[in-house]
Design a protein around this motif. Structure first.
Motif, PDB file in Angstrom:
ATOM      1  N   LEU A   1     -33.944  18.474  45.876  1.00 39.06           N
ATOM      2  CA  LEU A   1     -34.744  19.678  46.136  1.00 39.06           C
ATOM      3  C   LEU A   1     -35.747  19.922  45.014  1.00 39.06           C
ATOM      4  CD1 LEU A   1     -31.985  22.092  47.518  1.00 39.06           C
ATOM      5  CD2 LEU A   1     -33.830  20.994  48.808  1.00 39.06           C
ATOM      6  N   ALA A   2     -35.316  19.732  43.778  1.00 36.96           N
ATOM      7  CA  ALA A   2     -36.225  19.926  42.639  1.00 36.96           C
ATOM      8  C   ALA A   2     -37.373  18.928  42.699  1.00 36.96           C
ATOM      9  CB  ALA A   2     -35.457  19.784  41.329  1.00 36.96           C
ATOM     10  N   SER A   3     -37.058  17.684  43.026  1.00 35.06           N
ATOM     11  CA  SER A   3     -38.083  16.646  43.093  1.00 35.06           C
ATOM     12  C   SER A   3     -39.069  16.908  44.229  1.00 35.06           C
ATOM     13  CB  SER A   3     -37.413  15.280  43.288  1.00 35.06           C
ATOM     14  OG  SER A   3     -38.378  14.264  43.457  1.00 35.06           O
TER      15      SER A   3
ATOM     16  N   GLU B   1     -41.133  19.991  34.720  1.00 40.20           N
ATOM     17  CA  GLU B   1     -41.294  21.405  35.078  1.00 40.20           C
ATOM     18  C   GLU B   1     -40.443  21.784  36.278  1.00 40.20           C
ATOM     19  OE1 GLU B   1     -45.907  22.417  33.825  1.00 40.20           O
ATOM     20  OE2 GLU B   1     -45.513  21.256  35.636  1.00 40.20           O
ATOM     21  N   SER B   2     -40.439  20.948  37.313  1.00 33.96           N
ATOM     22  CA  SER B   2     -39.660  21.287  38.511  1.00 33.96           C
ATOM     23  C   SER B   2     -38.165  21.317  38.204  1.00 33.96           C
ATOM     24  CB  SER B   2     -39.956  20.295  39.642  1.00 33.96           C
ATOM     25  OG  SER B   2     -39.634  18.972  39.268  1.00 33.96           O
ATOM     26  N   ASN B   3     -37.699  20.379  37.371  1.00 24.73           N
ATOM     27  CA  ASN B   3     -36.287  20.398  36.968  1.00 24.73           C
ATOM     28  C   ASN B   3     -35.949  21.675  36.208  1.00 24.73           C
ATOM     29  OD1 ASN B   3     -35.694  17.863  38.045  1.00 24.73           O
ATOM     30  ND2 ASN B   3     -36.141  16.788  36.146  1.00 24.73           N
ATOM     31  N   GLN B   4     -36.824  22.043  35.272  1.00 18.81           N
ATOM     32  CA  GLN B   4     -36.586  23.229  34.452  1.00 18.81           C
ATOM     33  C   GLN B   4     -36.595  24.498  35.290  1.00 18.81           C
ATOM     34  OE1 GLN B   4     -39.769  22.706  31.597  1.00 18.81           O
ATOM     35  NE2 GLN B   4     -38.436  21.747  30.079  1.00 18.81           N
ATOM     36  N   GLN B   5     -37.578  24.639  36.176  1.00 20.36           N
ATOM     37  CA  GLN B   5     -37.676  25.840  37.001  1.00 20.36           C
ATOM     38  C   GLN B   5     -36.501  25.950  37.967  1.00 20.36           C
ATOM     39  OE1 GLN B   5     -41.398  26.516  38.986  1.00 20.36           O
ATOM     40  NE2 GLN B   5     -42.629  26.259  37.148  1.00 20.36           N
ATOM     41  N   PHE B   6     -36.178  24.845  38.612  1.00 27.13           N
ATOM     42  CA  PHE B   6     -35.072  24.874  39.576  1.00 27.13           C
ATOM     43  C   PHE B   6     -33.762  25.190  38.855  1.00 27.13           C
ATOM     44  CE2 PHE B   6     -32.019  23.499  42.714  1.00 27.13           C
ATOM     45  CZ  PHE B   6     -32.630  23.826  43.915  1.00 27.13           C
TER      46      PHE B   6
END
Length: 269
Positions: free
Chosen positions: A37-39, A51-56
């Motif tokens: 989902l993050a990817s 960024e997506s890993n950190q935000q998720f």
């Protein structure tokens, strides 16, 4: 050297973002789903993988312990980024608003400083909140003081933002700012691809250096003093070596030039 340092730092940040998301999700046996989902969302919104890993992970870490499903967390993630992209919110503003928002979600209500940050940095989310609550913007602060902007209200507003802003997202991602961001993301991926094999070696080097420093700190005072003096002298010599070499070269050149100039006078004598 600086470019190499930046590449290693980018690789470390990527690895740490993956590690954090994995750590949070493994307790719920959702590691693969969370990573997917993050990817997917990162690619959808033009975020770097880091960024997506950190935000998720920020949203997941706050909401999953409150029994919010991973699908609802993803819907909130999608809604937040849709609102941010459509409203033209900068990367720095997005990060600030998300931090305040996740803190509010963890506490159960959005109020005070968190609300002010959202009002200032996430106008797209503000519109979604007013629609969800059926009130004008001017009443949001009063509702926040009364504790009526709950986590459920915020999550539903984020879902609304994701649904209503979907049609505008494609156009928002075609602007010049996103073009620059895409280039930055590509360069970050390039840096990380170069350091994938380097980072383990760097980590081992740091461990060895830490062990050496730890052993040095345990030495008796006089020994540490002598060692420090020797190290300082060696470091000074290394630093001055180029200057010393240059000076010697100048002196050699000066001697030859002096002799050449003095030659006629010596002959006359």
């Amino acid at each position: 050297l600086r470019v190499a340092q930046q590449a290693v730092q980018a690789g470390i940040k990527r690895e740490e973002s993956e590690r954090r998301l994995t750590f949070l999700a493994q307790g719920y046996n959702e590691v693969a789903r969370a990573q997917t989902l993050a990817s997917e969302s990162g690619k959808r919104f033009g975020l770097s993988a880091t960024e997506s890993n950190q935000q998720f992970a920020q949203l997941y870490g706050r909401l999953r312990p409150l029994n919010t499903s991973i699908e609802d967390i993803n819907a909130a993630f999608v809604g937040f980024n849709t609102a941010a992209k459509v409203s033209g919110t900068s990367t720095a503003e997005t990060a600030g608003a998300l931090l305040q928002l996740t803190q509010a979600l963890g506490s159960g209500v959005l109020r005070g400083q968190e609300l002010n940050s959202v009002l200032e940095q996430a106008p797209g989310l503000v519109v979604a909140l007013t629609k969800e609550l059926g009130v004008p913007v001017s009443t949001l602060r009063k509702l926040a003081e009364e504790g009526k902007i709950t986590s459920d209200v915020v999550i539903n507003a984020l879902k609304r933002a994701g649904a209503e802003g979907a049609g505008q997202l494609e156009a928002a991602l075609k602007g010049p700012a996103q073009s620059v961001k895409n280039l930055q993301n590509s360069f970050e991926d390039f840096q990380i691809s170069l350091t994938n094999d380097v980072i383990p070696a760097v980590v081992e080097l740091l461990k060895v250096t830490t062990s050496i420093l730890g052993a040095f700190n345990k030495l008796p005072g006089p020994v540490k003093t002598i060692t420090a003096i020797v190290f300082g002298l060696v470091a000074s010599f290394v630093a001055l070596a180029p200057a010393i070499s240059t000076a010697i070269g100048l002196l050699g050149g000066l001697s030859i030039a002096t002799l050449a100039a003095a030659g006629p006078w010596i002959a006359l004598a």
